[in-house]
Scaffold this active site. Structure first.
Site, PDB file in Angstrom:
ATOM      1  N   LYS A   1     -11.886   0.288  13.659  1.00  0.00           N
ATOM      2  CA  LYS A   1     -10.515   0.645  14.031  1.00  0.00           C
ATOM      3  C   LYS A   1     -10.355   0.624  15.556  1.00  0.00           C
ATOM      4  O   LYS A   1      -9.363   0.126  16.086  1.00  0.00           O
ATOM      5  CB  LYS A   1     -10.152   2.031  13.484  1.00  0.00           C
ATOM      6  CG  LYS A   1      -9.884   2.038  11.987  1.00  0.00           C
ATOM      7  CD  LYS A   1      -8.557   1.368  11.724  1.00  0.00           C
ATOM      8  CE  LYS A   1      -8.162   1.343  10.276  1.00  0.00           C
ATOM      9  NZ  LYS A   1      -6.931   0.581  10.034  1.00  0.00           N
TER      10      LYS A   1
ATOM     11  N   ASP B   1      -0.008  -8.955   1.335  1.00  0.00           N
ATOM     12  CA  ASP B   1      -0.929  -7.961   0.782  1.00  0.00           C
ATOM     13  C   ASP B   1      -1.805  -8.658  -0.252  1.00  0.00           C
ATOM     14  O   ASP B   1      -1.300  -9.419  -1.080  1.00  0.00           O
ATOM     15  CB  ASP B   1      -0.117  -6.820   0.126  1.00  0.00           C
ATOM     16  CG  ASP B   1      -0.951  -5.567  -0.080  1.00  0.00           C
ATOM     17  OD1 ASP B   1      -2.007  -5.667  -0.741  1.00  0.00           O
ATOM     18  OD2 ASP B   1      -0.544  -4.492   0.396  1.00  0.00           O
TER      19      ASP B   1
ATOM     20  N   GLY C   1       0.823  -1.209   0.000  1.00  0.00           N
ATOM     21  CA  GLY C   1       0.000   0.000   0.000  1.00  0.00           C
ATOM     22  C   GLY C   1       0.854   1.254   0.000  1.00  0.00           C
ATOM     23  O   GLY C   1       2.089   1.193  -0.048  1.00  0.00           O
ATOM     24  N   PHE C   2       0.196   2.379   0.096  1.00  0.00           N
ATOM     25  CA  PHE C   2       0.882   3.676   0.057  1.00  0.00           C
ATOM     26  C   PHE C   2       1.868   3.806   1.231  1.00  0.00           C
ATOM     27  O   PHE C   2       3.092   3.918   1.033  1.00  0.00           O
ATOM     28  CB  PHE C   2      -0.185   4.780   0.067  1.00  0.00           C
ATOM     29  CG  PHE C   2       0.295   6.127   0.503  1.00  0.00           C
ATOM     30  CD1 PHE C   2       1.405   6.713  -0.075  1.00  0.00           C
ATOM     31  CD2 PHE C   2      -0.387   6.820   1.497  1.00  0.00           C
ATOM     32  CE1 PHE C   2       1.843   7.974   0.338  1.00  0.00           C
ATOM     33  CE2 PHE C   2       0.034   8.070   1.914  1.00  0.00           C
ATOM     34  CZ  PHE C   2       1.158   8.641   1.333  1.00  0.00           C
TER      35      PHE C   2
ATOM     36  N   GLY D   1      -3.563  -2.113  -2.548  1.00  0.00           N
ATOM     37  CA  GLY D   1      -2.127  -1.950  -2.802  1.00  0.00           C
ATOM     38  C   GLY D   1      -1.781  -2.366  -4.221  1.00  0.00           C
ATOM     39  O   GLY D   1      -2.600  -2.946  -4.931  1.00  0.00           O
TER      40      GLY D   1
ATOM     41  N   TYR E   1     -16.573   2.529  10.435  1.00  0.00           N
ATOM     42  CA  TYR E   1     -15.141   2.388  10.138  1.00  0.00           C
ATOM     43  C   TYR E   1     -14.343   2.742  11.398  1.00  0.00           C
ATOM     44  O   TYR E   1     -13.419   2.025  11.793  1.00  0.00           O
ATOM     45  CB  TYR E   1     -14.760   3.323   8.990  1.00  0.00           C
ATOM     46  CG  TYR E   1     -13.276   3.398   8.703  1.00  0.00           C
ATOM     47  CD1 TYR E   1     -12.657   2.431   7.919  1.00  0.00           C
ATOM     48  CD2 TYR E   1     -12.493   4.435   9.217  1.00  0.00           C
ATOM     49  CE1 TYR E   1     -11.290   2.498   7.657  1.00  0.00           C
ATOM     50  CE2 TYR E   1     -11.134   4.512   8.959  1.00  0.00           C
ATOM     51  CZ  TYR E   1     -10.541   3.546   8.176  1.00  0.00           C
ATOM     52  OH  TYR E   1      -9.194   3.613   7.921  1.00  0.00           O
TER      53      TYR E   1
END
Ligand code: UDP
Length: 359
Positions: free
Chosen positions: A171, A50, A29-30, A55, A167
């Site tokens: 988390k 991943d 991913g980033f 990603g 969301y």
């Protein structure tokens, strides 16, 4: 309530152990790909897991053939994948997850379920092997509470009738699970609540205001400011965020378990649009788009999001502080260089990936 006593020993030893790779979930991913590059450069062996749902292998192109990198293309939410990866890992950076406000608004159930399941499975596997975990959480857990957000505060993810809080709760639940495993098994855990992070490789596909504004400005298209543009965010460079994550993992004797990670310099979204237009020399108009045109009913855009970084600064002696104008200049020059390059042949798939994909 879980005991959130922070681990006394560092999660990540400074001396790399080639036999115990650092597991990075979401490593393509980033943020993950920048973390992988940093860990490899510091001498660690790295195992990326991943599923490439968000990603891209291209993000790891610069290190794809690195002898200490192994990539497994699979979902960490699969118990056997998580089990096998944690059995050999020296520690885990758990970054895998579905992100992006647009995705969150359009498929909230899917995003919640994926994130919750991945964290539940990974954290259980890590705890079974007493494998230390640095859990990447999100500033979303603070919702629209008063700024600056402090780690010790009660969370305000919002009403279940709203779309965004699910969301945030997934988390937050991952944090509770991580701390619960720590209490139950002694598995060392740190939680990093990431604030808005920007930099090379961030894509504009699922929200992400800065890459969207840059793309719009460079194309001469309208720069779309949602609402009145007075809402604020604090933008940190991905390299500084990664440095903070590695710093936390390498620190010992920390006083706390949960840390905000980001920049504390607040910028209104309308100002960001002006900055991007001015620095790019673009003639794009800046247009205000009513929230109702971009988000479903019940989707709340937090009016301000500012971290308190006292804990981070106390732990590391520094905090991400690269000026936004410098970040925008870097991203503009990178985008222009890319545009000037001749169209590249599609890159051959790296050998490490082909082999690892058969895991
Ligand atoms: N935003 C905007 N125009 C866009 C995309 C985003 O004005 O084209 C705003 C969005 O409403 C929010 C801020 O920029 O106030 C940051 O949005 P992003 O999707 O980057 O992440 P968030 O901070 O909301 O998680």
């Amino acid at each position: 309530m879980p005991n959130s006593k922070s681990p006394s020993r560092a999660l990540l030893p400074r001396a790399a152990d080639p036999a115990r790779p650092v597991l990075v979930t979401g490593g393509a991913g980033f943020i993950g790909s920048h973390l992988v590059e940093t860990l490899l450069a510091a001498g660690h062996a790295v195992h990326v897991v991943d599923d490439l749902s968000t990603g891209k292998l291209a993000h790891l192109a610069a290190v794809a053939r690195h002898p200490r990198l192994r990539i497994t293309v699979a979902s960490i939410a699969e118990p056997q994948v998580a089990e096998a990866a944690c059995a050999t890992a020296g520690m885990v950076f758990h970054l895998a997850g579905a992100v992006g406000v647009q995705r969150l608004a359009s498929e909230p159930l899917h995003v919640m379920q994926r994130n919750l399941r991945a964290s539940d499975v990974l954290l259980a596997a890590a705890a079974a092997h007493r494998c230390p975990v640095l859990l990447a959480s999100s500033s979303e857990v603070y919702g629209d509470g008063p700024v600056p957000f402090r780690e010790s505060e009660s969370l305000r993810p919002g009403s279940t009738e709203g779309l965004r809080g699910g969301y945030a709760c997934a988390k937050a639940m991952a944090e509770w699970l991580a701390l619960g495993h720590q209490q139950a098994t002694g598995t060392p855990v740190l939680v990093a609540r990431l604030f808005n992070t920007v930099g090379p490789r961030q894509v504009a596909d699922h929200g992400m205001v800065l890459p969207r504004f840059l793309r719009q400005a460079l194309a001469g298209a309208p720069i779309t400011v949602y609402g009145d543009g007075a809402q604020t965010r604090c933008f940190a460079h991905v390299a500084d965020v990664v440095q903070a994550l590695v710093g936390l993992a390498q620190a010992s004797g920390l006083e706390h378990t949960v840390f905000n990670v980001g920049s504390r310099v607040e910028t209104a979204v309308g100002e960001l649009a002006e900055l991007v237009r001015a620095q790019s020399g673009s003639r794009s108009p800046i247009v205000r788009v009513p929230y109702a045109q971009v988000f479903p009913h019940g989707f709340v855009d937090p009016p301000r999001r500012v971290p308190c970084l006292d804990r981070l600064r106390a732990a590391l002696g520094r905090e991400p502080a690269r000026p936004l104008a410098q970040i925008v200049a870097e991203l503009l020059s990178e985008a222009r260089n890319r545009a000037a390059e001749p169209a590249a042949e599609p890159a051959a798939e790296p050998a490490t990936v082909r082999a690892a994909a058969c895991d």
